[in-house]
Design a protein around this motif. Structure first.
Motif, PDB file in Angstrom:
ATOM      1  N   ARG A 174       0.819  -1.219   0.000  1.00 60.24           N
ATOM      2  CA  ARG A 174       0.000   0.000   0.000  1.00 60.24           C
ATOM      3  C   ARG A 174       0.852   1.269   0.000  1.00 60.24           C
ATOM      4  N   THR A 175       2.176   1.121   0.092  1.00 60.07           N
ATOM      5  CA  THR A 175       3.029   2.308  -0.049  1.00 60.07           C
ATOM      6  C   THR A 175       2.841   2.937  -1.434  1.00 60.07           C
ATOM      7  N   ILE A 176       2.407   2.166  -2.415  1.00 54.35           N
ATOM      8  CA  ILE A 176       2.185   2.728  -3.745  1.00 54.35           C
ATOM      9  C   ILE A 176       1.022   3.708  -3.721  1.00 54.35           C
ATOM     10  N   GLU A 177      -0.030   3.381  -2.959  1.00 51.67           N
ATOM     11  CA  GLU A 177      -1.085   4.378  -2.776  1.00 51.67           C
ATOM     12  C   GLU A 177      -0.545   5.566  -1.994  1.00 51.67           C
ATOM     13  N   GLY A 178       0.410   5.316  -1.102  1.00 53.58           N
ATOM     14  CA  GLY A 178       1.061   6.415  -0.390  1.00 53.58           C
ATOM     15  C   GLY A 178       1.712   7.393  -1.357  1.00 53.58           C
ATOM     16  N   ILE A 179       2.337   6.876  -2.404  1.00 60.52           N
ATOM     17  CA  ILE A 179       2.951   7.749  -3.419  1.00 60.52           C
ATOM     18  C   ILE A 179       1.871   8.554  -4.140  1.00 60.52           C
ATOM     19  N   GLU A 180       0.754   7.913  -4.430  1.00 61.77           N
ATOM     20  CA  GLU A 180      -0.351   8.622  -5.087  1.00 61.77           C
ATOM     21  C   GLU A 180      -0.900   9.726  -4.180  1.00 61.77           C
ATOM     22  N   ILE A 181      -0.963   9.466  -2.881  1.00 65.89           N
ATOM     23  CA  ILE A 181      -1.393  10.485  -1.911  1.00 65.89           C
ATOM     24  C   ILE A 181      -0.415  11.660  -1.918  1.00 65.89           C
ATOM     25  N   LEU A 182       0.871  11.352  -1.895  1.00 64.70           N
ATOM     26  CA  LEU A 182       1.892  12.409  -1.924  1.00 64.70           C
ATOM     27  C   LEU A 182       1.790  13.232  -3.199  1.00 64.70           C
TER      28      LEU A 182
ATOM     29  N   PHE B  13      -2.844  15.953 -10.267  1.00 64.47           N
ATOM     30  CA  PHE B  13      -3.376  14.684  -9.756  1.00 64.47           C
ATOM     31  C   PHE B  13      -4.754  14.850  -9.105  1.00 64.47           C
ATOM     32  N   GLN B  14      -5.459  15.874  -9.534  1.00 66.73           N
ATOM     33  CA  GLN B  14      -6.779  16.152  -8.964  1.00 66.73           C
ATOM     34  C   GLN B  14      -7.734  14.966  -9.116  1.00 66.73           C
ATOM     35  N   LYS B  15      -7.649  14.270 -10.246  1.00 61.23           N
ATOM     36  CA  LYS B  15      -8.578  13.179 -10.525  1.00 61.23           C
ATOM     37  C   LYS B  15      -8.083  11.821 -10.034  1.00 61.23           C
ATOM     38  N   THR B  16      -6.881  11.783  -9.484  1.00 61.17           N
ATOM     39  CA  THR B  16      -6.370  10.524  -8.946  1.00 61.17           C
ATOM     40  C   THR B  16      -7.174  10.138  -7.705  1.00 61.17           C
ATOM     41  N   ILE B  17      -7.694   8.932  -7.693  1.00 60.93           N
ATOM     42  CA  ILE B  17      -8.547   8.484  -6.585  1.00 60.93           C
ATOM     43  C   ILE B  17      -7.709   7.775  -5.525  1.00 60.93           C
ATOM     44  N   VAL B  18      -7.822   8.227  -4.282  1.00 61.16           N
ATOM     45  CA  VAL B  18      -7.151   7.572  -3.159  1.00 61.16           C
ATOM     46  C   VAL B  18      -8.194   7.276  -2.081  1.00 61.16           C
ATOM     47  N   SER B  19      -7.802   6.509  -1.093  1.00 60.33           N
ATOM     48  CA  SER B  19      -8.733   6.085  -0.045  1.00 60.33           C
ATOM     49  C   SER B  19      -9.276   7.284   0.741  1.00 60.33           C
ATOM     50  N   GLU B  20     -10.498   7.140   1.188  1.00 56.81           N
ATOM     51  CA  GLU B  20     -11.130   8.175   2.004  1.00 56.81           C
ATOM     52  C   GLU B  20     -10.346   8.346   3.305  1.00 56.81           C
ATOM     53  N   ASN B  21     -10.213   9.597   3.743  1.00 56.98           N
ATOM     54  CA  ASN B  21      -9.497   9.934   4.978  1.00 56.98           C
ATOM     55  C   ASN B  21      -8.029   9.524   4.964  1.00 56.98           C
ATOM     56  N   SER B  22      -7.430   9.511   3.773  1.00 57.36           N
ATOM     57  CA  SER B  22      -6.016   9.119   3.684  1.00 57.36           C
ATOM     58  C   SER B  22      -5.073  10.303   3.900  1.00 57.36           C
ATOM     59  N   PHE B  23      -5.597  11.531   3.730  1.00 59.74           N
ATOM     60  CA  PHE B  23      -4.779  12.698   4.028  1.00 59.74           C
ATOM     61  C   PHE B  23      -5.674  13.909   4.246  1.00 59.74           C
ATOM     62  N   SER B  24      -5.101  14.942   4.874  1.00 53.30           N
ATOM     63  CA  SER B  24      -5.875  16.149   5.157  1.00 53.30           C
ATOM     64  C   SER B  24      -4.925  17.336   5.320  1.00 53.30           C
ATOM     65  N   LYS B  25      -5.299  18.468   4.751  1.00 57.29           N
ATOM     66  CA  LYS B  25      -4.541  19.698   5.009  1.00 57.29           C
ATOM     67  C   LYS B  25      -4.879  20.175   6.413  1.00 57.29           C
ATOM     68  N   ILE B  26      -3.863  20.611   7.166  1.00 60.35           N
ATOM     69  CA  ILE B  26      -4.103  21.124   8.514  1.00 60.35           C
ATOM     70  C   ILE B  26      -4.222  22.631   8.442  1.00 60.35           C
ATOM     71  N   GLU B  27      -5.397  23.146   8.741  1.00 56.09           N
ATOM     72  CA  GLU B  27      -5.636  24.591   8.669  1.00 56.09           C
ATOM     73  C   GLU B  27      -5.245  25.269   9.976  1.00 56.09           C
TER      74      GLU B  27
END
Length: 306
Positions: free
Chosen positions: A275-283, A292-306
């Motif tokens: 699953r590190t490959i999905e990690g690369i897609e998240i990065l 990579f706007q249209k690249t689909i990754v798992s829900e709740n896999s990353f979040s911007k911290i405001e």
């Protein structure tokens, strides 16, 4: 002929399921929660640290104390291990803090009447993760399936490389927040493939403690928080309690520019799993959001911290 398998390593457990050999799996660790069915297997390894109830600083202090005292971070469930009666134990040598290590294997061999064969994974970069997939495929007689998995993963990596044009963004990944730790092993390589310039750590190196001055002087464009074993929610909570009101931290350009991100480290970064490959897609989505706007990754896999 059936081979009874015990996994001392969550990434090995995930791979066993991916290879379709889960019916031969008779024991896992407390951390084997993916896929969901893995959590129903008998537990042969547990942690002596209840990380859910401790802060980052407390986890670090207790872990360091156990290591200094030459005490185990993980404990063997001897009854479940004996009931599993394994032909094969799959373990690791990458990190004594992240998963069961040599001590647990030695104890297991000692108490088992029928001595199992032991396969140890020791990946420090992506190619070594891929090599582990090949080798476990051979060990489990699933070479063809292993090759199919590898070909699929490499196509996904190549697709990312083909779309990355600008590689100028300076990216700092932090594997722990209190104290700061670099993100080593395969993380720098993941950042590079995703189109970022990794700062401070180097591919293949162990993670290490670092100072705030190092963080400040590296002057990152993007900061990615990858606390080992944490998901996004836990990382955001830690961030808010540790760094959100730290004035020195708030003066870093990446922080001022709202370029701090939390990722699901436990699923996609901390473990040497496929699953590190999905990690690369998240990065890639973090570093190059437009491309990579249209690249689909798992829900709740990353979040911007405001």
């Amino acid at each position: 002929m059936e081979k009874r398998i015990v996994s001392f390593l969550p990434s090995a457990t995930e791979l066993i399921y991916e290879l379709g050999a889960q019916e031969d799996l008779y024991g896992v660790t407390h951390e084997c929660k993916f896929p969901t069915e893995a959590s129903l297997k008998p537990k042969v390894i547990n942690s002596v640290i209840d990380s859910e109830k401790l802060t980052s600083s407390q986890i670090n202090t207790i872990t360091c104390q156990l290591l200094n005292d030459k005490k185990d971070i993980f404990e063997l469930n001897e009854k479940n291990l004996i009931d599993a009666n394994p032909d094969i134990i799959i373990t690791q040598e990458t990190c004594s803090v992240c998963a069961a290590y040599t001590n647990q294997v030695n104890k297991a061999i000692k108490i088992l009447e029928k001595k199992p064969s032991v396969y140890s994974m020791d990946p420090h970069n992506l190619e070594e993760i891929f090599e582990s997939v090949r080798e476990i495929g051979i060990v489990l007689g699933r070479e063809v399936k292993a090759q199919e998995i590898l070909e699929s993963l490499k196509k996904r990596i190549q697709k990312i490389k083909n779309r990355v044009k600008d590689k100028s963004s300076k990216v700092l990944a932090l594997e722990w927040l209190d104290p700061f730790f670099t993100a080593g092993h395969w993380i720098p390589e993941m950042i590079k493939i995703a189109g970022g310039r990794n700062l401070i750590s180097r591919a293949g190196e162990h993670s290490r403690r670092m100072s705030f001055e190092e963080v400040k002087e590296s002057n990152p464009d993007i900061i990615i928080l990858i606390p080992c074993g944490f998901d996004v929610k836990r990382t955001v909570l830690e961030y808010k309690s540790i760094l959100a009101k730290n004035q020195a931290w708030l003066n870093i350009d990446a922080v001022k520019n709202n370029k701090v991100f939390a990722v699901d480290a436990n699923s996609f970064f901390s473990k040497p799993n496929i699953r590190t490959i999905e990690g690369i897609e998240i990065l890639a989505k973090i570093i190059h959001p437009n491309e990579f706007q249209k690249t689909i990754v798992s829900e709740n896999s990353f979040s911007k911290i405001e």
